[in-house]
Scaffold this motif. Structure first.
Motif, short mmCIF file in Angstrom:
data_model
loop_
_atom_site.label_atom_id
_atom_site.label_comp_id
_atom_site.label_asym_id
_atom_site.label_seq_id
_atom_site.Cartn_x
_atom_site.Cartn_y
_atom_site.Cartn_z
N VAL A 50 5.37 22.79 43.56
CA VAL A 50 4.59 23.68 44.40
C VAL A 50 4.32 22.94 45.70
O VAL A 50 3.86 21.79 45.68
CB VAL A 50 3.25 24.07 43.73
N LEU A 51 4.63 23.56 46.83
CA LEU A 51 4.39 22.93 48.11
C LEU A 51 4.13 23.97 49.17
O LEU A 51 4.37 25.16 48.97
CB LEU A 51 5.54 22.01 48.51
N ASP A 52 3.64 23.52 50.29
CA ASP A 52 3.42 24.38 51.44
C ASP A 52 3.77 23.60 52.70
O ASP A 52 4.24 22.46 52.62
CB ASP A 52 1.99 24.93 51.48
N SER A 53 3.52 24.19 53.84
CA SER A 53 3.89 23.54 55.09
C SER A 53 3.17 22.20 55.28
O SER A 53 3.75 21.26 55.83
CB SER A 53 3.61 24.45 56.29
N LYS A 54 1.94 22.10 54.80
CA LYS A 54 1.19 20.85 54.96
C LYS A 54 1.84 19.71 54.18
O LYS A 54 1.82 18.57 54.63
CB LYS A 54 -0.25 21.04 54.51
N THR A 55 2.40 20.02 53.02
CA THR A 55 3.08 19.00 52.22
C THR A 55 4.20 18.36 53.04
O THR A 55 4.32 17.14 53.11
CB THR A 55 3.68 19.61 50.94
N VAL A 56 5.00 19.20 53.66
CA VAL A 56 6.14 18.72 54.44
C VAL A 56 5.67 18.03 55.72
O VAL A 56 6.15 16.94 56.06
CB VAL A 56 7.11 19.88 54.76
N THR A 57 4.73 18.63 56.41
CA THR A 57 4.24 18.07 57.67
C THR A 57 3.61 16.70 57.47
O THR A 57 3.88 15.76 58.23
CB THR A 57 3.22 19.03 58.33
N ARG A 58 2.79 16.57 56.44
CA ARG A 58 2.16 15.26 56.18
C ARG A 58 3.20 14.20 55.86
O ARG A 58 3.05 13.04 56.25
CB ARG A 58 1.14 15.38 55.04
N PHE A 59 4.26 14.59 55.16
CA PHE A 59 5.32 13.63 54.84
C PHE A 59 6.02 13.17 56.11
O PHE A 59 6.23 11.97 56.32
CB PHE A 59 6.32 14.26 53.87
N VAL A 60 6.36 14.09 56.99
CA VAL A 60 7.04 13.72 58.24
C VAL A 60 6.13 12.85 59.10
O VAL A 60 6.59 11.91 59.75
CB VAL A 60 7.50 14.99 59.01
N GLU A 61 4.85 13.13 59.10
CA GLU A 61 3.89 12.36 59.90
C GLU A 61 3.56 10.99 59.30
O GLU A 61 3.05 10.13 60.02
CB GLU A 61 2.61 13.17 60.10
N ALA A 62 3.86 10.79 58.02
CA ALA A 62 3.66 9.49 57.38
C ALA A 62 4.85 8.61 57.78
O ALA A 62 5.85 8.54 57.08
CB ALA A 62 3.55 9.64 55.87
N LYS A 110 10.33 7.22 57.33
CA LYS A 110 11.38 6.31 57.80
C LYS A 110 12.22 5.79 56.63
O LYS A 110 13.45 5.76 56.70
CB LYS A 110 10.75 5.14 58.56
N LYS A 111 11.56 5.41 55.55
CA LYS A 111 12.29 4.92 54.36
C LYS A 111 13.20 5.99 53.80
O LYS A 111 14.34 5.73 53.42
CB LYS A 111 11.31 4.46 53.28
N CYS A 112 12.69 7.21 53.76
CA CYS A 112 13.48 8.33 53.26
C CYS A 112 14.70 8.58 54.14
O CYS A 112 15.82 8.72 53.65
CB CYS A 112 12.60 9.57 53.18
N VAL A 113 14.49 8.60 55.45
CA VAL A 113 15.60 8.83 56.39
C VAL A 113 16.63 7.72 56.26
O VAL A 113 17.84 7.99 56.23
CB VAL A 113 15.08 8.94 57.84
N GLU A 114 16.19 6.48 56.14
CA GLU A 114 17.12 5.35 55.99
C GLU A 114 17.94 5.49 54.71
O GLU A 114 19.14 5.22 54.70
CB GLU A 114 16.36 4.04 56.02
N LYS A 115 17.30 5.91 53.64
CA LYS A 115 18.00 6.12 52.37
C LYS A 115 19.11 7.16 52.52
O LYS A 115 20.25 6.94 52.12
CB LYS A 115 17.01 6.57 51.30
N TYR A 116 18.77 8.30 53.13
CA TYR A 116 19.75 9.36 53.30
C TYR A 116 20.82 8.99 54.32
O TYR A 116 21.98 9.37 54.16
CB TYR A 116 19.07 10.68 53.66
N PHE A 117 20.45 8.23 55.34
CA PHE A 117 21.45 7.78 56.31
C PHE A 117 22.50 6.93 55.61
O PHE A 117 23.70 7.12 55.83
CB PHE A 117 20.78 6.99 57.44
N PHE A 153 20.00 10.61 63.77
CA PHE A 153 19.94 11.23 62.44
C PHE A 153 18.49 11.50 62.04
O PHE A 153 18.18 12.57 61.50
CB PHE A 153 20.63 10.33 61.41
N ALA A 154 17.59 10.56 62.34
CA ALA A 154 16.17 10.74 62.02
C ALA A 154 15.61 11.95 62.78
O ALA A 154 14.83 12.74 62.22
CB ALA A 154 15.38 9.48 62.35
N ALA A 155 15.99 12.12 64.03
CA ALA A 155 15.53 13.27 64.81
C ALA A 155 16.03 14.57 64.19
O ALA A 155 15.29 15.56 64.11
CB ALA A 155 16.00 13.15 66.26
N LEU A 156 17.26 14.56 63.73
CA LEU A 156 17.83 15.74 63.08
C LEU A 156 17.07 16.07 61.80
O LEU A 156 16.67 17.22 61.58
CB LEU A 156 19.31 15.50 62.78
#
Length: 130
Positions: free
Chosen positions: A5-17, A22-29, A90-93
């Motif tokens: 269960v999630l909402d926009s705040k879940t995603v926004t807080r993650f991006v703002e953390a 950064k760790k997540c983006v590096e993993k996917y990169f 890639f992080a910006a994308l």
């Protein structure tokens, strides 16, 4: 596959953390940059987007339209126009895609089925850990 269960705040807080995101983006990169040369070409981005975001579309969408869509995304985020995406591009994308998903969700909680390694699951796990 997990249900979350999630909402926009879940995603926004993650991006703002910044560090967690950064760790997540590096993993996917690293996953998309399979040869480890530090950049992603057009073909690898397409494969990577297919890997990171499973998108269902009607069979009326042509392969040409999908190719054009991927090309448009690549061109938008290839800031230095060198034909490759580096980690920062890639992080910006990824940030733009995550924020678009947040806007699409709105403030009401939604129940979704997520792959364990999906970006949205990372946002859910970040919220649980906070």
């Amino acid at each position: 596959m997990s249900v979350a269960v999630l909402d926009s705040k879940t995603v926004t807080r993650f991006v703002e953390a910044k560090e967690a995101f950064k760790k997540c983006v590096e993993k996917y990169f690293k996953m998309v940059d399979s040869n480890g040369n530090g950049v992603i070409c057009r073909r690898k981005l397409r494969e990577g987007l297919d890997l990171l975001f499973t998108v269902e579309h009607e069979s009326t969408v042509s392969k040409e339209d999908i190719d054009n869509f991927h090309s448009m995304i690549f061109d938008k985020f290839d800031a230095d126009r060198n034909g490759k995406l580096d980690l920062y591009e890639f992080a910006a994308l990824v940030k733009e895609i995550m924020m678009a998903m947040a806007r699409g969700m709105g403030s009401l909680p939604v129940i979704v089925a997520l792959d364990q390694d999906s970006l949205l699951m990372m946002a859910v796990q970040h919220e649980i850990g906070s």
